[in-house]
Design a protein around this motif. Structure first.
Motif, PDB file in Angstrom:
ATOM      1  N   PHE A   1      95.916  -9.928  45.664  1.00  0.00           N
ATOM      2  CA  PHE A   1      96.576  -8.899  46.448  1.00  0.00           C
ATOM      3  C   PHE A   1      95.623  -7.863  47.037  1.00  0.00           C
ATOM      4  N   GLY A   2      94.460  -7.705  46.474  1.00  0.00           N
ATOM      5  CA  GLY A   2      93.517  -6.730  46.998  1.00  0.00           C
ATOM      6  C   GLY A   2      92.602  -7.283  48.075  1.00  0.00           C
ATOM      7  N   MET A   3      92.311  -8.560  48.000  1.00  0.00           N
ATOM      8  CA  MET A   3      91.337  -9.149  48.927  1.00  0.00           C
ATOM      9  C   MET A   3      91.885  -9.319  50.348  1.00  0.00           C
TER      10      MET A   3
ATOM     11  N   LEU B   1      88.510  -2.235  56.510  1.00  0.00           N
ATOM     12  CA  LEU B   1      87.549  -1.952  55.440  1.00  0.00           C
ATOM     13  C   LEU B   1      87.309  -3.140  54.505  1.00  0.00           C
ATOM     14  N   LEU B   2      88.117  -4.179  54.623  1.00  0.00           N
ATOM     15  CA  LEU B   2      88.064  -5.269  53.659  1.00  0.00           C
ATOM     16  C   LEU B   2      86.723  -6.003  53.580  1.00  0.00           C
ATOM     17  N   PRO B   3      86.168  -6.518  54.683  1.00  0.00           N
ATOM     18  CA  PRO B   3      85.006  -7.407  54.548  1.00  0.00           C
ATOM     19  C   PRO B   3      83.765  -6.780  53.930  1.00  0.00           C
ATOM     20  N   ARG B   4      83.472  -5.528  54.248  1.00  0.00           N
ATOM     21  CA  ARG B   4      82.209  -4.928  53.797  1.00  0.00           C
ATOM     22  C   ARG B   4      82.361  -3.873  52.713  1.00  0.00           C
ATOM     23  N   LYS B   5      83.553  -3.402  52.465  1.00  0.00           N
ATOM     24  CA  LYS B   5      83.747  -2.348  51.467  1.00  0.00           C
ATOM     25  C   LYS B   5      84.644  -2.800  50.316  1.00  0.00           C
ATOM     26  N   ILE B   6      85.889  -3.145  50.630  1.00  0.00           N
ATOM     27  CA  ILE B   6      86.875  -3.388  49.584  1.00  0.00           C
ATOM     28  C   ILE B   6      86.646  -4.717  48.867  1.00  0.00           C
ATOM     29  N   ARG B   7      86.467  -5.809  49.600  1.00  0.00           N
ATOM     30  CA  ARG B   7      86.274  -7.110  48.933  1.00  0.00           C
ATOM     31  C   ARG B   7      85.034  -7.115  48.040  1.00  0.00           C
ATOM     32  N   PRO B   8      83.879  -6.613  48.504  1.00  0.00           N
ATOM     33  CA  PRO B   8      82.728  -6.554  47.582  1.00  0.00           C
ATOM     34  C   PRO B   8      83.015  -5.699  46.342  1.00  0.00           C
TER      35      PRO B   8
END
Length: 197
Positions: free
Chosen positions: A47-49, A57-64
């Motif tokens: 659910f977070g990815m 913000l997902l690819p470079r901040k949240i997913r890592p």
């Protein structure tokens, strides 16, 4: 030995169908604790990815950050595409150096059945697992929809083509593609370029 046998039977009854070798390594509570962690991490990963609300913000901040929180070792400037799946139960075996790019739909697997002692007539479900780390070195790229199997190191600056199955190490500064992935090109060294003003 009797206690392990009882634990094995109990785990089988509740539907945890691992090999007898795997059950012998842990207690019932150890398995329960690992299952709870895997579910918690799985929830974060599912659910977070891929939250559409946070997509910029997902690819470079949240997913890592999510990968770090579940146990992966993740460097700076890492890019994680959409629908990337990791081996949540063994996230601590995944290392992504600085500036690694993992494109959408990739899968990073740190365990697989150990077939080294599998013979005609054997029960596949009773085989143990082979666990091995995955190491993606600085600045490498894993192309869309690729699979990286246990024990693989992808070298610095290497590029893995989309849809590849990476079963063996990929050397630094090469391009590899295919199922299984094979090196098809060495990335050249840039010659000094003179600048005319």
């Amino acid at each position: 030995m009797e206690k392990l046998s009882v634990t094995y039977r109990l785990l089988r009854k509740i539907g945890l169908n691992y090999s007898e070798t795997e059950y012998g390594k842990v207690s019932f509570w150890g398995v329960l604790k690992r299952v709870c962690k895997t579910y918690k991490d799985g929830f974060l990963l599912k659910f977070g990815m891929n939250s559409w609300l946070l997509s910029p913000l997902l690819p470079r901040k949240i997913r890592p950050a999510i990968l770090r929180s579940v146990g992966c070792k993740v460097g700076k400037g890492v890019f994680i595409g959409d629908n990337v799946k990791i081996d949540a139960g063994h996230a601590d075996l995944i290392v992504l150096d600085d500036h690694v790019h993992v494109a959408g739909g990739c899968r990073l697997l740190c365990h697989q059945r150990n077939l080294s002692h599998y013979y005609v007539g054997d029960d596949y479900s009773k085989l143990g697992y082979r666990l091995a780390p995955i190491y993606l070195k600085k600045g490498c790229l894993v192309g869309m929809e690729s699979f990286v199997l246990p024990g693989v190191t992808i070298g610095e600056g290497a590029i893995v083509g989309a849809g590849s199955l990476v079963t063996k190490d990929i050397p630094a500064w090469t391009i590899a593609t295919g199922r299984p992935a094979k090196v098809i090109k060495q990335i050249p060294i840039r010659e000094n370029e003179s600048v005319n003003l």
